[in-house]
Design an enzyme around this catalytic site. Structure first.
Site, short mmCIF file in Angstrom:
data_model
loop_
_atom_site.label_atom_id
_atom_site.label_comp_id
_atom_site.label_asym_id
_atom_site.label_seq_id
_atom_site.Cartn_x
_atom_site.Cartn_y
_atom_site.Cartn_z
N TYR A 287 -1.74 -1.96 11.47
CA TYR A 287 -2.56 -0.76 11.62
C TYR A 287 -2.17 -0.05 12.92
O TYR A 287 -2.12 -0.68 13.98
CB TYR A 287 -4.05 -1.14 11.69
CG TYR A 287 -4.96 0.04 11.93
CD1 TYR A 287 -5.57 0.69 10.86
CD2 TYR A 287 -5.18 0.52 13.21
CE1 TYR A 287 -6.39 1.79 11.07
CE2 TYR A 287 -6.00 1.63 13.43
CZ TYR A 287 -6.59 2.26 12.36
OH TYR A 287 -7.38 3.35 12.57
N GLU B 170 -3.41 8.41 11.54
CA GLU B 170 -3.59 6.98 11.22
C GLU B 170 -2.55 6.54 10.19
O GLU B 170 -2.35 7.21 9.18
CB GLU B 170 -4.99 6.77 10.65
CG GLU B 170 -5.29 5.31 10.33
CD GLU B 170 -6.64 5.15 9.64
OE1 GLU B 170 -7.61 4.81 10.33
OE2 GLU B 170 -6.72 5.37 8.42
#
Ligand code: GDP
Ligand code: MN
Length: 377
Positions: free
Chosen positions: A102, A190
């Protein structure tokens, strides 16, 4: 403002962030063509909707062979994911995933800076990782004057990856993400998951970008990608009429003069066990047209069971407001009960004028809100 994954990935490509090749399609036949064009035996078909958690909702599936591509695409197109209808899918080359990470950049109000957030536990359960094992999430605040120089990008990359070849690939990717973030006035960039493939390359498999609405005036390209949902359309319409309006989803429609009073009205509704349908500041004026427009806005929301009008008369006089309301309600046809609270300059005169009307009137906020909550049930 949000954009779709395929649009975020177009920005990634422009900025040199590696992604898997993909083609966006609006019907199953176009998916079959995309499959042939991609020259990849296995593809992933992904719903394009402006919300996360598509994988868990069944909106991300692998397929091999043209028949299966058509079958899977047909099952995803038209799907409802958290209230968003899928009208587009992305067909992308499937990737052999070794591990999922992530990486994001987001504005952090605590550090008053952009913060780089990373985890080795990327993928669909990142929220759970953050909630249960926050120590597995790295947070690096970014100084706006220095940005992400090489040494910082290298330090960040080494927190995530042990393999030096992956670290080398990750350093420019992190820096390019930051460049994209700042140049496009984003509030979020993101990548989840950022994957390391079995072949040892770093690839962005998913992409998400949000933008600062207040900067859209200087980002015409980004603004052109705006696809407002039903609520955002209403908010836009309200803005064009000079109102400040936010949809909230409860049953009590609120019309208030002044932002501070509107906020405390919502607090009081909550205090008495109700839920506001919206925030609406109509500003300081007793103009009946404004009341008519505001009522139209509130009544367009089918959840609204009662309207609460909360007015403090300062320079605006309550008797003028009462006359404006009576005038306005000659033109508005509705069975929905209306509770009016008037206080301030000339409120006695105002309440007298409303005495014989169908309105429920009150002179304190507590009384008015309790009445509205009761009527909303
Ligand atoms: P999200 O659920 O909306 O975040 O959608 P993602 O694009 O992140 O996809 C969800 C999951 O699908 C990812 O975490 C991957 O595990 C899986 N996935 C996505 N693309 C591929 C692919 O090309 N190959 C494989 N094997 N899995 C994929
Ligand atoms: Mn994802």
């Amino acid at each position: 403002m949000k954009i779709h994954e395929y649009q975020a990935k177009e920005f990634f490509t422009q900025y040199g962030i590696p992604t898997a090749d993909g083609i966006v399609c609006r019907n199953a036949m176009a998916c079959a063509d995309a499959y042939k064009e991609l020259h990849s035996p296995k593809v992933v078909i992904k719903a394009q909707v402006l919300t996360g958690g598509r994988g868990k909702a069944g909106g991300v599936k692998l397929a091999s062979g043209e028949d299966q591509v058509v079958e899977v695409a047909s099952s995803i197109l038209g799907m409802d994911i958290k209230g968003y209808k899928v009208d587009r899918v992305m067909v992308a080359k499937a990737v052999n995933i070794e591990s999922e990470y992530y990486i994001s950049l987001v504005v952090d109000r605590n550090t008053k800076s952009v913060v780089l957030i990373m985890s080795k536990e990327g993928g669909m359960d990142i929220e759970e990782v953050a909630a249960k094992t926050p120590e597995k999430i790295f947070r690096i605040p970014i100084d706006p004057f220095t940005g992400i120089p090489n040494f910082l990008a290298a330090r960040a990359a080494r927190l995530l990856f042990d393999n030096e070849s992956i670290v080398k690939q990750a350093i420019p990717v992190i820096q390019k993400m930051y460049k994209l973030f700042t140049e496009k006035d984003a509030s979020l960039v993101e990548i989840n998951p950022m994957v390391v493939t079995k072949e040892g390359t770093l690839l962005a498999i998913d992409g998400k970008m949000n933008f600062d609405d207040n900067a859209l005036y200087r980002q015409p390209l980004v603004e052109s990608l705006f696809e407002p949902n039903a609520e955002e359309k209403t908010e836009q319409m309200a803005k064009s009429k000079g109102f400040s309006f936010v949809h909230l989803g409860g049953k009590i429609g609120c019309m208030v003069n002044g932002a501070g009073l509107a906020m405390s009205t919502m607090d009081t509704i909550k205090l008495y066990g109700g839920r506001p349908a919206n925030f609406l500041d109509i500003g300081g004026s007793s103009n009946p047209n404004k009341v008519i427009e505001a009522m139209k806005l509130l009544l367009a929301d089918t959840n609204v069971k009662v309207v609460l009008i909360n007015i403090f008369g300062g320079i605006t006089r309550c008797d003028d407001v009462a006359r404006g309301l009576l005038e306005a309600f000659k033109e508005i046809e509705t069975n929905i009960p209306v509770v009016i609270r008037l206080t301030g300059t000339n409120h006695k005169e105002g309440l007298d004028l409303l005495k014989d009307s169908a309105f429920h009137s009150a002179s304190t906020m507590g009384q008015a809100v309790q009445k509205a909550v009761e009527l909303s049930k």
